[in-house]
Design an enzyme around this catalytic site. Structure first.
Site, PDB file in Angstrom:
ATOM      1  N   GLY A  12       0.816  -1.289  -0.007  1.00  0.00           N
ATOM      2  CA  GLY A  12      -0.206   0.061   0.161  1.00  0.00           C
ATOM      3  C   GLY A  12       0.720   1.324   0.044  1.00  0.00           C
ATOM      4  O   GLY A  12       0.526   2.318   0.533  1.00  0.00           O
ATOM      5  N   SER A  13       1.938   1.288  -0.517  1.00  0.00           N
ATOM      6  CA  SER A  13       2.928   2.344  -0.669  1.00  0.00           C
ATOM      7  C   SER A  13       2.282   3.644  -1.404  1.00  0.00           C
ATOM      8  O   SER A  13       2.371   4.781  -1.246  1.00  0.00           O
ATOM      9  CB  SER A  13       4.225   2.400  -0.918  1.00  0.00           C
ATOM     10  OG  SER A  13       4.349   1.639  -2.262  1.00  0.00           O
ATOM     11  N   ASN A  14       1.789   3.154  -2.554  1.00  0.00           N
ATOM     12  CA  ASN A  14       0.829   4.229  -3.443  1.00  0.00           C
ATOM     13  C   ASN A  14      -0.140   4.684  -2.881  1.00  0.00           C
ATOM     14  O   ASN A  14      -0.544   5.835  -2.897  1.00  0.00           O
ATOM     15  CB  ASN A  14       0.577   3.482  -4.676  1.00  0.00           C
ATOM     16  CG  ASN A  14       1.543   3.439  -5.699  1.00  0.00           C
ATOM     17  OD1 ASN A  14       2.179   4.455  -6.246  1.00  0.00           O
ATOM     18  ND2 ASN A  14       2.265   2.417  -5.929  1.00  0.00           N
ATOM     19  N   HIS A 115       0.724   1.277 -13.036  1.00  0.00           N
ATOM     20  CA  HIS A 115       1.206   0.166 -13.552  1.00  0.00           C
ATOM     21  C   HIS A 115       2.678   0.327 -13.655  1.00  0.00           C
ATOM     22  O   HIS A 115       3.101   1.411 -14.174  1.00  0.00           O
ATOM     23  CB  HIS A 115       0.664  -0.409 -14.731  1.00  0.00           C
ATOM     24  CG  HIS A 115       1.290  -1.671 -15.357  1.00  0.00           C
ATOM     25  ND1 HIS A 115       0.921  -2.820 -14.790  1.00  0.00           N
ATOM     26  CD2 HIS A 115       2.135  -1.773 -16.398  1.00  0.00           C
ATOM     27  CE1 HIS A 115       1.725  -3.741 -15.661  1.00  0.00           C
ATOM     28  NE2 HIS A 115       2.417  -3.262 -16.405  1.00  0.00           N
ATOM     29  N   GLU A 180       6.535   6.317  -9.210  1.00  0.00           N
ATOM     30  CA  GLU A 180       4.858   6.011  -8.898  1.00  0.00           C
ATOM     31  C   GLU A 180       4.280   6.901  -7.951  1.00  0.00           C
ATOM     32  O   GLU A 180       3.258   7.476  -7.906  1.00  0.00           O
ATOM     33  CB  GLU A 180       4.570   4.534  -8.500  1.00  0.00           C
ATOM     34  CG  GLU A 180       4.815   3.574  -9.499  1.00  0.00           C
ATOM     35  CD  GLU A 180       4.784   2.201  -9.173  1.00  0.00           C
ATOM     36  OE1 GLU A 180       3.570   1.792  -8.563  1.00  0.00           O
ATOM     37  OE2 GLU A 180       5.452   1.240  -9.664  1.00  0.00           O
TER      38      GLU A 180
HETATM   39  C1  GAR Z   1       3.388  -0.986  -7.626  1.00  0.00           C
HETATM   40  O1  GAR Z   1       4.487  -1.141  -8.176  1.00  0.00           O
HETATM   41  C2  GAR Z   1       2.137  -1.007  -8.599  1.00  0.00           C
HETATM   42  O2  GAR Z   1       2.683  -0.322  -9.879  1.00  0.00           O
HETATM   43  C3  GAR Z   1       2.295  -2.469  -8.910  1.00  0.00           C
HETATM   44  O3  GAR Z   1       2.064  -3.189  -7.656  1.00  0.00           O
HETATM   45  C4  GAR Z   1       2.888  -2.256  -6.711  1.00  0.00           C
HETATM   46  C5  GAR Z   1       2.212  -1.969  -5.565  1.00  0.00           C
HETATM   47  O4  GAR Z   1       3.052  -1.365  -4.393  1.00  0.00           O
HETATM   48  N1  GAR Z   1       1.012  -2.649  -9.500  1.00  0.00           N
HETATM   49  C6  GAR Z   1       0.714  -3.482 -10.675  1.00  0.00           C
HETATM   50  O5  GAR Z   1       1.725  -4.391 -10.976  1.00  0.00           O
HETATM   51  C7  GAR Z   1      -0.522  -3.865 -11.129  1.00  0.00           C
HETATM   52  N2  GAR Z   1      -0.705  -4.524 -12.376  1.00  0.00           N
HETATM   53  P1  GAR Z   1       2.375  -0.896  -3.180  1.00  0.00           P
HETATM   54  O6  GAR Z   1       1.314  -1.736  -2.569  1.00  0.00           O
HETATM   55  O7  GAR Z   1       3.367  -0.710  -2.483  1.00  0.00           O
HETATM   56  O8  GAR Z   1       1.526   0.418  -3.760  1.00  0.00           O
END
Ligand code: GAR
Length: 207
Positions: A12-14, A115, A180
């Site tokens: 969940g960093s995004n 993505h 991101e």
């Molecule tokens: C991120 O790198 C996102 O771009 C990727 O999963 C990660 C989630 O990180 N998403 C995909 O690959 C979707 N196809 P997060 O949980 O730390 O946000």
């Protein structure tokens, strides 16, 4: 006020980046309303409730609840929290499920995804690994609206990242993730400010 839901499966960093930008007043007129996960042990659920004090909900999937049968339950949670197809925004932030066409149609151009590649290159899983194996010199990240395909919807913003000979999947992933965390809050801000217009496949950003 735009009611915002964030769907996560992992760290969940995004999600944190978007919620911090709202908390710090960089994104205005957005009310984070609920965080939903398909994974009860998603780390992001803790920060959503403990740091950002948001309601969280786990929607488990099993063999009986696939596709729209599963997504119906998500839509019901969204509506309970005011994230409606008319006034809401749904951000997929590392939500590792394919969304059903019924859900997509209902929230037409109101579901965003991030993505870790420059779409349309390297859709699907492990995009960073795909980029390294292909030998590209530049990759990056993409925020796009979700359509009925996989990682194929209209592109809102993209940012490039150089691939070095020394990069591994891990080092490249962390360089991309840093970008991101800027790109996703910027996209949500543009949406909240009503600066995004979609015409067919093209997204126009108005200043
Ligand atoms: C991120 O790198 C996102 O771009 C990727 O999963 C990660 C989630 O990180 N998403 C995909 O690959 C979707 N196809 P997060 O949980 O730390 O946000």
């Amino acid at each position: 006020m735009l009611n915002l839901a964030i769907l996560i499966s992992g760290k969940g960093s995004n999600m944190n980046a978007i919620l911090s930008a709202v908390q710090e007043g960089e994104i205005k007129n957005v009310k984070p309303s609920v965080v939903i996960s398909n994974n009860p042990s998603a780390l992001g659920l803790r920060s959503a409730s403990e740091i950002f004090r948001l309601p969280t909900k786990v929607v488990l999937c099993n063999k009986q609840t696939k596709g729209w049968d599963y997504d119906k339950q998500i839509v019901s949670v969204l509506c309970q929290h005011g994230v409606t197809p008319e006034s809401g925004l749904v951000c997929l932030a590392g939500f590792m499920r394919i969304i059903s066409p019924e859900f997509v149609r209902r929230y037409n151009m109101r579901i965003m995804n991030i993505h870790p590649a420059l779409l349309p290159s390297f859709p699907g899983l492990r995009a960073q690994k795909q980029a390294i194996e292909y030998g590209v010199k530049v990759t990056g990240c993409t925020v796009h609206f979700v359509d009925e395909g996989v990682d194929s919807g209209p592109i809102i913003l993209q940012k490039t990242v150089c691939v070095l000979d020394s990069d591994t999947e891990e080092t490249l992933s962390s360089k991309i993730l840093k970008e991101e965390h800027k790109l996703y809050p910027r996209s949500v801000k543009l949406f909240a400010e009503d600066k995004i217009q979609v015409k067919g496949r093209k997204v126009f950003i108005h200043n």
